[in-house]
Design an enzyme around this catalytic site. Structure first.
Site, PDB file in Angstrom:
ATOM      1  N   ARG A   1     -49.293  19.160  -0.789  1.00  0.00           N
ATOM      2  CA  ARG A   1     -49.670  19.896  -1.995  1.00  0.00           C
ATOM      3  C   ARG A   1     -48.424  20.295  -2.772  1.00  0.00           C
ATOM      4  NH1 ARG A   1     -50.164  25.224  -2.033  1.00  0.00           N
ATOM      5  NH2 ARG A   1     -51.026  25.348   0.084  1.00  0.00           N
TER       6      ARG A   1
ATOM      7  N   TYR B   1     -57.692  16.812 -29.570  1.00  0.00           N
ATOM      8  CA  TYR B   1     -58.588  16.219 -28.588  1.00  0.00           C
ATOM      9  C   TYR B   1     -59.644  17.251 -28.194  1.00  0.00           C
ATOM     10  CZ  TYR B   1     -60.145  14.768 -23.941  1.00  0.00           C
ATOM     11  OH  TYR B   1     -60.910  14.459 -22.851  1.00  0.00           O
TER      12      TYR B   1
ATOM     13  N   ASP C   1     -48.313  16.519 -27.021  1.00  0.00           N
ATOM     14  CA  ASP C   1     -49.151  15.573 -26.289  1.00  0.00           C
ATOM     15  C   ASP C   1     -48.771  14.178 -26.773  1.00  0.00           C
ATOM     16  OD1 ASP C   1     -51.135  13.898 -25.315  1.00  0.00           O
ATOM     17  OD2 ASP C   1     -52.735  15.376 -25.575  1.00  0.00           O
TER      18      ASP C   1
ATOM     19  N   LYS D   1     -54.355   7.216 -19.433  1.00  0.00           N
ATOM     20  CA  LYS D   1     -54.438   6.318 -20.581  1.00  0.00           C
ATOM     21  C   LYS D   1     -53.381   5.215 -20.486  1.00  0.00           C
ATOM     22  CE  LYS D   1     -57.603   9.263 -22.029  1.00  0.00           C
ATOM     23  NZ  LYS D   1     -57.400  10.513 -21.270  1.00  0.00           N
TER      24      LYS D   1
END
Length: 385
Positions: free
Chosen positions: A55, A108, A180, A205
């Site tokens: 983690r 977005y 972004d 993406k």
């Protein structure tokens, strides 16, 4: 090879940084370290790399992070299980109750939902602004503004913001600029070099590029901010698994050649759409008539694989077109090798309906893939016929 090898070309760094052949076996591709924990040589006696629990850190994830930091020109990168997970950690690190964030008026839908439906309950204020207008951004700044959150090109109307100009406004206001960079990718645009404090990616993406993995990333050169991101990521458990990191790193290797082909095909489709009797408007920053073309040409290598357009006849006409394509797959997401078509008003941007960010109901968004360009053009033309 480390993230410091900035003298090397982009394509070379994409293939080699963080990806030295395994010293034990000679494996050219970094191994998938599918382990939750690591043996210690006595209490606190961590072995090479200082790994103790996945983690917190994992070698496969480290390889991806070193590569992403190099490609974006940053000192640090952190990988996440999704772009929205990265957004959540970034915002909760930099914002406190009573703070204010400036967002694009064409953001977005998932970003808007996080800000408007989640962080608003935490006392965070927000103002949507057309960020191509620097004067409007400056006017939106308040004494409690801590973050300017930018997308360029925006999703889905492909507006362009002047990153150097936004960075100056943020610096004057004592705020941070987060960019972004999902649509442009580090191959086409380098926000940190233009003054941004943080770069965000949905690695789902273009970076992953094959529609087979979900992920996100934050890249920065701010040591303290990176430590804060890492602390919250570890505390909240917002980490990708090693196989997800490995898939993303595999995709990154071909990012440069894919982005060239995405851009080639997008330009051909834009040319076919211009002047078509059923097309009202084409949104693409590569068009000279696009209001952000000059800025995009200055800060981008090329103009990318995303194209949006509106059709005559309203919402039903747009829905009809999305239903008739054969190669363009009707689906959400973007940036994969295959071409996708979607109706933002009812799909990716349904969460902004009724808000200042609502998109036209006759808008169609294309994620142009790397198939044969002639085939893609013909498919779109028959759907419009």
């Amino acid at each position: 090879m480390s993230e410091g090898d900035s003298r090397l070309g982009f394509e070379t760094r994409a293939i080699h940084v963080g990806q030295t052949p395994d010293p034990r076996t000679g494996a050219v591709i970094p191994p998938i370290y599918a382990t939750s924990t690591f043996a210690q040589d006595g209490v606190g006696g961590l072995r090479e790399g200082g790994y103790e629990y996945s983690r917190t850190r994992n070698p496969t994830r480290t390889a991806l992070e070193e590569c992403l930091a190099s490609l974006e020109g940053g000192r640090h990168a952190l990988a996440f299980p999704s772009g929205m997970a990265a957004s959540d950690v970034a915002m909760r690190t930099m914002l406190r109750p009573g703070d204010h964030i400036v967002i694009p008026d064409d953001a977005y839908g998932g970003t808007f939902r996080l800000v408007d439906k989640v962080l608003a309950l935490w006392g965070i204020e927000h103002t949507p602004v057309h960020q191509a207008d620097l004067a409007a951004v400056r006017a939106a700044i308040r004494p409690n503004t801590k973050v300017i959150w930018c997308e360029t090109p925006t999703n889905p109307l492909l507006a362009i913001s002047d990153l150097a100009g936004l960075a100056q406004i943020a610096a004057e206001a004592g705020a941070r600029l987060v960019v972004d960079n999902t649509f442009a990718t580090p191959y086409l645009q380098s926000p940190l070099g233009l003054g941004a404090d943080v770069v965000l990616h949905s690695t789902t993406k273009y970076l992953g590029g094959h529609s087979d993995v979900v992920g996100g990333a934050l890249i920065t050169s701010d040591d303290e901010l990176n430590e804060q991101f890492a602390f919250l990521r570890n505390a909240s458990g917002s980490v990708p698994g090693p196989f997800d990191a490995w898939l993303t790193l595999r995709g990154v290797k071909t990012l440069a050649v894919r982005m060239e082909r995405h851009s080639d095909n997008a330009e051909r489709i834009v040319e076919a759409l211009l002047g078509h009797p059923r097309v009202e408007r084409v949104y693409y920053p590569g068009l000279r008539e696009h209001p952000g073309h000059e800025v995009a040409a200055k800060q981008m290598r090329r103009f990318g694989g995303m194209v949006s357009f509106t059709v005559a006849g309203g919402e039903q006409a747009a829905l009809d077109v999305t239903a008739k394509t054969k190669l363009f797959i009707l689906a959400e997401s973007l940036g994969g090798v295959e071409s996708l078509i979607e109706h933002p008003h009812k799909m990716t941007h349904a969460s902004v309906a009724g808000s200042e960010l609502e998109v036209p109901d006759n808008l169609i968004r294309l994620s142009v893939g790397i198939e044969d360009g002639t085939d893609l053009v013909q498919d779109l033309l028959q759907a419009l016929a």
